[in-house]
Each structure stands twice: as C-alpha cells, then as structure tokens.
Design a protein around this motif. Structure first.
Motif, short mmCIF file in Angstrom:
data_model
loop_
_atom_site.label_atom_id
_atom_site.label_comp_id
_atom_site.label_asym_id
_atom_site.label_seq_id
_atom_site.Cartn_x
_atom_site.Cartn_y
_atom_site.Cartn_z
N ILE A 162 0.85 -1.19 0.00
CA ILE A 162 0.00 0.00 0.00
C ILE A 162 0.88 1.24 0.00
CG2 ILE A 162 -1.75 1.30 1.26
CD1 ILE A 162 -2.66 -1.41 2.44
N TRP A 163 0.73 2.06 -1.04
CA TRP A 163 1.52 3.27 -1.19
C TRP A 163 0.58 4.45 -1.42
CZ3 TRP A 163 6.71 3.26 -0.44
CH2 TRP A 163 7.32 2.01 -0.37
N GLY A 164 1.02 5.64 -1.05
CA GLY A 164 0.19 6.83 -1.18
C GLY A 164 0.66 7.73 -2.31
N ALA A 165 -0.31 8.34 -2.98
CA ALA A 165 -0.04 9.31 -4.04
C ALA A 165 -1.26 10.23 -4.14
CB ALA A 165 0.23 8.62 -5.36
N ASP A 166 -1.08 11.36 -4.77
CA ASP A 166 -2.17 12.32 -4.96
C ASP A 166 -2.37 12.59 -6.43
OD1 ASP A 166 -2.78 12.99 -2.22
OD2 ASP A 166 -0.86 14.04 -2.17
N TRP A 167 -3.62 12.72 -6.82
CA TRP A 167 -3.98 13.14 -8.17
C TRP A 167 -4.22 14.65 -8.12
CZ3 TRP A 167 -3.82 12.82 -13.05
CH2 TRP A 167 -4.76 13.43 -13.87
N ILE A 168 -3.54 15.38 -8.99
CA ILE A 168 -3.67 16.84 -9.03
C ILE A 168 -4.40 17.20 -10.32
CG2 ILE A 168 -2.42 19.03 -8.97
CD1 ILE A 168 -0.12 17.32 -7.64
N ILE B 215 0.46 13.31 -11.12
CA ILE B 215 0.47 12.49 -9.92
C ILE B 215 1.64 12.94 -9.05
CG2 ILE B 215 0.69 10.16 -8.98
CD1 ILE B 215 -0.28 9.14 -11.72
N ALA B 216 1.37 13.17 -7.78
CA ALA B 216 2.43 13.46 -6.80
C ALA B 216 2.59 12.20 -5.96
CB ALA B 216 2.05 14.65 -5.93
N ARG C 61 4.48 1.35 -10.98
CA ARG C 61 3.27 0.57 -10.68
C ARG C 61 2.15 1.46 -10.20
NH1 ARG C 61 5.68 -3.72 -6.84
NH2 ARG C 61 3.62 -3.53 -5.91
N VAL C 62 2.47 2.43 -9.33
CA VAL C 62 1.46 3.37 -8.84
C VAL C 62 0.91 4.19 -10.01
CG1 VAL C 62 1.11 5.44 -7.41
CG2 VAL C 62 2.35 3.48 -6.48
N LYS C 63 1.79 4.62 -10.91
CA LYS C 63 1.35 5.40 -12.08
C LYS C 63 0.39 4.60 -12.95
CE LYS C 63 3.86 6.40 -15.91
NZ LYS C 63 4.95 6.99 -16.69
N LYS C 64 0.70 3.34 -13.21
CA LYS C 64 -0.16 2.50 -14.05
C LYS C 64 -1.52 2.27 -13.40
CE LYS C 64 3.38 0.19 -16.70
NZ LYS C 64 4.03 -1.06 -17.08
N ILE C 65 -1.53 2.05 -12.10
CA ILE C 65 -2.80 1.86 -11.39
C ILE C 65 -3.63 3.14 -11.46
CG2 ILE C 65 -3.84 1.51 -9.11
CD1 ILE C 65 -1.44 -0.43 -8.57
N ALA C 66 -2.99 4.29 -11.25
CA ALA C 66 -3.70 5.57 -11.32
C ALA C 66 -4.26 5.80 -12.71
CB ALA C 66 -2.78 6.71 -10.92
N GLN C 67 -3.49 5.48 -13.75
CA GLN C 67 -3.96 5.64 -15.12
C GLN C 67 -5.18 4.77 -15.38
OE1 GLN C 67 -0.26 4.73 -17.13
NE2 GLN C 67 0.05 6.89 -17.67
N GLU C 68 -5.16 3.55 -14.87
CA GLU C 68 -6.30 2.65 -15.05
C GLU C 68 -7.54 3.17 -14.32
OE1 GLU C 68 -5.22 -1.30 -13.89
OE2 GLU C 68 -3.54 -1.36 -15.30
N LEU C 69 -7.34 3.69 -13.11
CA LEU C 69 -8.47 4.15 -12.31
C LEU C 69 -9.02 5.49 -12.79
CD1 LEU C 69 -7.22 3.20 -8.75
CD2 LEU C 69 -9.01 2.07 -10.08
N GLY D 243 -7.95 7.30 -15.84
CA GLY D 243 -8.13 7.26 -17.28
C GLY D 243 -8.23 8.64 -17.92
N GLY D 244 -7.87 8.72 -19.18
CA GLY D 244 -8.07 9.93 -19.97
C GLY D 244 -7.32 11.15 -19.52
N TYR D 245 -6.13 11.00 -19.05
CA TYR D 245 -5.34 12.17 -18.67
C TYR D 245 -3.96 12.05 -19.27
CZ TYR D 245 -2.42 9.74 -15.25
OH TYR D 245 -1.53 8.91 -14.65
N GLU D 246 -3.29 13.16 -19.35
CA GLU D 246 -1.92 13.20 -19.84
C GLU D 246 -0.99 12.91 -18.68
OE1 GLU D 246 -0.45 13.82 -22.88
OE2 GLU D 246 -2.46 13.50 -23.65
N PRO D 247 -0.24 11.81 -18.72
CA PRO D 247 0.70 11.52 -17.62
C PRO D 247 1.78 12.61 -17.53
CG PRO D 247 0.52 9.66 -19.12
CD PRO D 247 -0.23 10.80 -19.72
N GLU D 248 2.29 12.78 -16.32
CA GLU D 248 3.33 13.78 -16.11
C GLU D 248 4.55 13.45 -16.95
OE1 GLU D 248 5.37 13.85 -12.32
OE2 GLU D 248 4.51 11.90 -11.89
N ARG D 249 5.27 14.44 -17.32
CA ARG D 249 6.48 14.25 -18.10
C ARG D 249 7.69 14.47 -17.19
NH1 ARG D 249 2.68 16.76 -21.12
NH2 ARG D 249 2.18 15.74 -23.07
N GLY D 250 8.69 13.62 -17.38
CA GLY D 250 9.92 13.82 -16.62
C GLY D 250 10.24 12.78 -15.64
#
Length: 67
Positions: free
Chosen positions: A11-17, A23-24, A50-58, A60-67
C-alpha cells in the motif's frame, strides 16, 4: 495482512492533481525505513511506475506527467 488479502508492504500513497493532471508520489504512509523508503516520496522507480499504471487505469483519460 488485511482481510481482503492486501498487506501494508503493497500500500503506497499518491495524490492526483487535477489542475495540471499529474500524480504526486508523496504521502506520509510512504515513509518506510524497513523497505528502504526514508522519505514521503516513493523513491523506488519500479514502485512509482506501478502506482502510475494503477492511477492511469483508475482515472483514465489524462496526460501523464512528463519527466
């Protein structure tokens, strides 16, 4: 282990902005010296991915952060 089969180790924490659609990877629950993560930021690139992929699945439809 929790009743649903999850464990604290996974279990890891992240924020959607929404403002800048990013994703932070920062959360107090990420401080885990036993897993070599001594910061609020997820330091392991594999776990961040892994956190990024899960967030993208949940989310959806956003531009992932670059960098």
């Amino acid at each position: 282990m929790w009743r649903d089969g999850s464990s604290q180790r996974d279990i890891w924490g992240a924020d959607w902005i929404p403002f800048n659609q990013s994703i932070a990877y920062e959360s107090i629950i990420n401080i885990r010296p036993s897993q070599n993560n001594r910061s609020m930021i997820i330091q392991n690139p594999e776990i961040r991915e892994r956190v990024k992929k899960i967030a993208q699945e949940l989310i959806g439809g956003y531009e992932p952060e670059r960098g």
